[in-house]
Design a protein around this motif. Sequence first.
Motif, PDB file in Angstrom:
ATOM      1  N   MET A 150       0.833  -1.178   0.000  1.00  0.00           N
ATOM      2  CA  MET A 150       0.000   0.000   0.000  1.00  0.00           C
ATOM      3  C   MET A 150       0.884   1.249   0.000  1.00  0.00           C
ATOM      4  SD  MET A 150      -3.054   0.899   2.609  1.00  0.00           S
ATOM      5  CE  MET A 150      -4.581   0.386   1.942  1.00  0.00           C
ATOM      6  N   ASN A 151       0.425   2.287  -0.620  1.00  0.00           N
ATOM      7  CA  ASN A 151       1.154   3.543  -0.723  1.00  0.00           C
ATOM      8  C   ASN A 151       1.291   4.181   0.657  1.00  0.00           C
ATOM      9  OD1 ASN A 151       1.990   6.167  -1.228  1.00  0.00           O
ATOM     10  ND2 ASN A 151       0.766   6.352  -3.096  1.00  0.00           N
ATOM     11  N   SER A 152       2.466   4.725   0.960  1.00  0.00           N
ATOM     12  CA  SER A 152       2.716   5.320   2.265  1.00  0.00           C
ATOM     13  C   SER A 152       1.966   6.639   2.452  1.00  0.00           C
ATOM     14  CB  SER A 152       4.212   5.532   2.476  1.00  0.00           C
ATOM     15  OG  SER A 152       4.689   6.455   1.519  1.00  0.00           O
ATOM     16  N   LYS A 153       1.400   7.192   1.394  1.00  0.00           N
ATOM     17  CA  LYS A 153       0.664   8.451   1.470  1.00  0.00           C
ATOM     18  C   LYS A 153      -0.838   8.225   1.596  1.00  0.00           C
ATOM     19  CE  LYS A 153       4.058  11.247  -0.647  1.00  0.00           C
ATOM     20  NZ  LYS A 153       4.337  12.602  -0.493  1.00  0.00           N
ATOM     21  N   THR A 154      -1.258   7.015   1.914  1.00  0.00           N
ATOM     22  CA  THR A 154      -2.676   6.724   2.068  1.00  0.00           C
ATOM     23  C   THR A 154      -3.235   7.490   3.259  1.00  0.00           C
ATOM     24  OG1 THR A 154      -2.334   4.505   1.197  1.00  0.00           O
ATOM     25  CG2 THR A 154      -4.359   4.881   2.422  1.00  0.00           C
ATOM     26  N   ILE A 155      -4.397   8.094   3.065  1.00  0.00           N
ATOM     27  CA  ILE A 155      -5.036   8.877   4.120  1.00  0.00           C
ATOM     28  C   ILE A 155      -6.177   8.061   4.720  1.00  0.00           C
ATOM     29  CG2 ILE A 155      -6.399  10.956   4.598  1.00  0.00           C
ATOM     30  CD1 ILE A 155      -4.941  12.301   2.283  1.00  0.00           C
ATOM     31  N   ASP A 156      -6.246   8.044   6.032  1.00  0.00           N
ATOM     32  CA  ASP A 156      -7.349   7.394   6.736  1.00  0.00           C
ATOM     33  C   ASP A 156      -8.521   8.379   6.735  1.00  0.00           C
ATOM     34  OD1 ASP A 156      -9.156   6.199   8.406  1.00  0.00           O
ATOM     35  OD2 ASP A 156      -7.817   6.046  10.131  1.00  0.00           O
ATOM     36  N   ILE A 157      -9.532   8.110   5.922  1.00  0.00           N
ATOM     37  CA  ILE A 157     -10.678   9.017   5.768  1.00  0.00           C
ATOM     38  C   ILE A 157     -11.365   9.260   7.111  1.00  0.00           C
ATOM     39  CG2 ILE A 157     -12.943   9.311   4.700  1.00  0.00           C
ATOM     40  CD1 ILE A 157     -10.676   9.669   2.748  1.00  0.00           C
ATOM     41  N   GLY A 158     -11.546   8.242   7.911  1.00  0.00           N
ATOM     42  CA  GLY A 158     -12.182   8.402   9.219  1.00  0.00           C
ATOM     43  C   GLY A 158     -11.437   9.394  10.084  1.00  0.00           C
ATOM     44  N   GLN A 159     -10.144   9.366  10.035  1.00  0.00           N
ATOM     45  CA  GLN A 159      -9.319  10.279  10.814  1.00  0.00           C
ATOM     46  C   GLN A 159      -9.401  11.701  10.246  1.00  0.00           C
ATOM     47  OE1 GLN A 159      -5.177   9.236  10.893  1.00  0.00           O
ATOM     48  NE2 GLN A 159      -4.994   9.897  13.007  1.00  0.00           N
ATOM     49  N   ALA A 160      -9.530  11.828   8.946  1.00  0.00           N
ATOM     50  CA  ALA A 160      -9.552  13.135   8.299  1.00  0.00           C
ATOM     51  C   ALA A 160     -10.847  13.899   8.592  1.00  0.00           C
ATOM     52  CB  ALA A 160      -9.369  12.974   6.797  1.00  0.00           C
ATOM     53  N   ILE A 161     -11.942  13.193   8.858  1.00  0.00           N
ATOM     54  CA  ILE A 161     -13.225  13.870   9.049  1.00  0.00           C
ATOM     55  C   ILE A 161     -13.774  13.726  10.466  1.00  0.00           C
ATOM     56  CG2 ILE A 161     -13.907  13.757   6.642  1.00  0.00           C
ATOM     57  CD1 ILE A 161     -15.661  11.347   7.368  1.00  0.00           C
ATOM     58  N   SER A 162     -12.928  13.419  11.417  1.00  0.00           N
ATOM     59  CA  SER A 162     -13.417  13.136  12.760  1.00  0.00           C
ATOM     60  C   SER A 162     -13.421  14.348  13.690  1.00  0.00           C
ATOM     61  CB  SER A 162     -12.601  12.009  13.386  1.00  0.00           C
ATOM     62  OG  SER A 162     -11.274  12.443  13.563  1.00  0.00           O
ATOM     63  N   LYS A 163     -13.638  15.537  13.145  1.00  0.00           N
ATOM     64  CA  LYS A 163     -13.689  16.738  13.972  1.00  0.00           C
ATOM     65  C   LYS A 163     -14.879  16.613  14.933  1.00  0.00           C
ATOM     66  CE  LYS A 163     -13.603  21.738  13.693  1.00  0.00           C
ATOM     67  NZ  LYS A 163     -13.558  22.899  12.820  1.00  0.00           N
ATOM     68  N   ASP A 164     -14.608  16.816  16.198  1.00  0.00           N
ATOM     69  CA  ASP A 164     -15.652  16.742  17.218  1.00  0.00           C
ATOM     70  C   ASP A 164     -16.634  17.884  16.998  1.00  0.00           C
ATOM     71  OD1 ASP A 164     -17.158  16.236  19.482  1.00  0.00           O
ATOM     72  OD2 ASP A 164     -15.669  17.072  20.853  1.00  0.00           O
ATOM     73  N   ILE A 165     -17.913  17.572  16.988  1.00  0.00           N
ATOM     74  CA  ILE A 165     -18.945  18.566  16.715  1.00  0.00           C
ATOM     75  C   ILE A 165     -18.879  19.726  17.708  1.00  0.00           C
ATOM     76  CG2 ILE A 165     -20.821  17.494  18.041  1.00  0.00           C
ATOM     77  CD1 ILE A 165     -21.236  18.999  14.589  1.00  0.00           C
ATOM     78  N   ALA A 166     -18.504  19.455  18.935  1.00  0.00           N
ATOM     79  CA  ALA A 166     -18.448  20.500  19.962  1.00  0.00           C
ATOM     80  C   ALA A 166     -17.380  21.548  19.654  1.00  0.00           C
ATOM     81  CB  ALA A 166     -18.206  19.879  21.332  1.00  0.00           C
ATOM     82  N   GLU A 167     -16.416  21.217  18.791  1.00  0.00           N
ATOM     83  CA  GLU A 167     -15.363  22.164  18.432  1.00  0.00           C
ATOM     84  C   GLU A 167     -15.892  23.365  17.648  1.00  0.00           C
ATOM     85  OE1 GLU A 167     -11.875  20.403  16.672  1.00  0.00           O
ATOM     86  OE2 GLU A 167     -12.088  18.628  17.933  1.00  0.00           O
ATOM     87  N   TYR A 168     -17.110  23.287  17.166  1.00  0.00           N
ATOM     88  CA  TYR A 168     -17.702  24.383  16.409  1.00  0.00           C
ATOM     89  C   TYR A 168     -18.322  25.458  17.308  1.00  0.00           C
ATOM     90  CZ  TYR A 168     -17.240  21.764  12.065  1.00  0.00           C
ATOM     91  OH  TYR A 168     -16.738  21.101  10.975  1.00  0.00           O
ATOM     92  N   PHE A 169     -18.403  25.180  18.614  1.00  0.00           N
ATOM     93  CA  PHE A 169     -19.169  26.051  19.506  1.00  0.00           C
ATOM     94  C   PHE A 169     -18.366  26.538  20.701  1.00  0.00           C
ATOM     95  CE2 PHE A 169     -21.888  22.733  17.670  1.00  0.00           C
ATOM     96  CZ  PHE A 169     -22.680  23.520  16.849  1.00  0.00           C
ATOM     97  N   ASN A 170     -18.804  27.682  21.234  1.00  0.00           N
ATOM     98  CA  ASN A 170     -18.349  28.176  22.528  1.00  0.00           C
ATOM     99  C   ASN A 170     -19.521  27.989  23.481  1.00  0.00           C
ATOM    100  OD1 ASN A 170     -15.743  29.114  21.847  1.00  0.00           O
ATOM    101  ND2 ASN A 170     -16.613  30.967  20.967  1.00  0.00           N
ATOM    102  N   PHE A 171     -19.327  27.208  24.509  1.00  0.00           N
ATOM    103  CA  PHE A 171     -20.361  26.959  25.507  1.00  0.00           C
ATOM    104  C   PHE A 171     -20.131  27.954  26.648  1.00  0.00           C
ATOM    105  CE2 PHE A 171     -19.867  23.154  23.041  1.00  0.00           C
ATOM    106  CZ  PHE A 171     -21.166  22.702  22.859  1.00  0.00           C
ATOM    107  N   LEU A 172     -20.736  29.145  26.515  1.00  0.00           N
ATOM    108  CA  LEU A 172     -20.508  30.223  27.466  1.00  0.00           C
ATOM    109  C   LEU A 172     -21.240  29.991  28.773  1.00  0.00           C
ATOM    110  CD1 LEU A 172     -20.741  33.198  24.951  1.00  0.00           C
ATOM    111  CD2 LEU A 172     -18.700  31.987  25.744  1.00  0.00           C
ATOM    112  N   SER A 173     -22.429  29.403  28.697  1.00  0.00           N
ATOM    113  CA  SER A 173     -23.231  29.037  29.860  1.00  0.00           C
ATOM    114  C   SER A 173     -24.274  28.046  29.370  1.00  0.00           C
ATOM    115  CB  SER A 173     -23.899  30.273  30.477  1.00  0.00           C
ATOM    116  OG  SER A 173     -24.967  30.714  29.664  1.00  0.00           O
ATOM    117  N   PRO A 174     -25.003  27.406  30.285  1.00  0.00           N
ATOM    118  CA  PRO A 174     -26.034  26.464  29.813  1.00  0.00           C
ATOM    119  C   PRO A 174     -27.077  27.129  28.908  1.00  0.00           C
ATOM    120  CG  PRO A 174     -25.611  26.126  32.139  1.00  0.00           C
ATOM    121  CD  PRO A 174     -24.851  27.363  31.741  1.00  0.00           C
TER     122      PRO A 174
END
Length: 129
Positions: free
Chosen positions: A1-25
Motif C-alpha cells: 500500500m502507498n505510504s501516502k494513504t489517508i485514513d478518511i475516518g481520521q480526516a473527518i473526525s472533527k468533534d462537533i463541539a469544536e464548532y461552539f463556545n459553551f458560554l453558559s447552559p
Amino acid sequence: MNSKTIDIGQAISKDIAEYFNFLSPGDIRLKNSRIGIETILYEYIDCGRSPEEIAQIYKSISLEQVYATILYYLQNKEIVSAYMKNWLEHGHRMREEQRLNPPPVSEKLRQLRTARQAKKQIDDAEISD
C-alpha cells in the motif's frame, strides 16, 4: 500500500463541539462569532430555511457551521429543544417586561408621535373648512 494513504475516518473526525463556545447552559455560540445556535435553529426549524439560505443571511458564518449546528441539534434533540424553549420563553418575558415598563426614550417618542398626529388632525380640519 502507498505510504501516502489517508485514513478518511481520521480526516473527518472533527468533534462537533469544536464548532461552539459553551458560554453558559443558556448561551451556546458559534466559534469566532457572536451568533447563538438559537438563531440558526430558529431559521432552520421555525422558518423552514435551508442551510444554504441561512449561510447567505448570516455572512459571518460558514455553511459548515450551519450544518454543524443542525447536526448538534439532531444529536442532542432533547437538550437543544429545552434550550430553544427557554430562549423563546425568555424572549417573550423580556418583550412583555419592556411593554409594561418602556424605557423613558420610548415613552417620549410615543408622546411626540401622539402630539404630531393631533396637530396633523387639527391642521387637516382647518384646511377642509
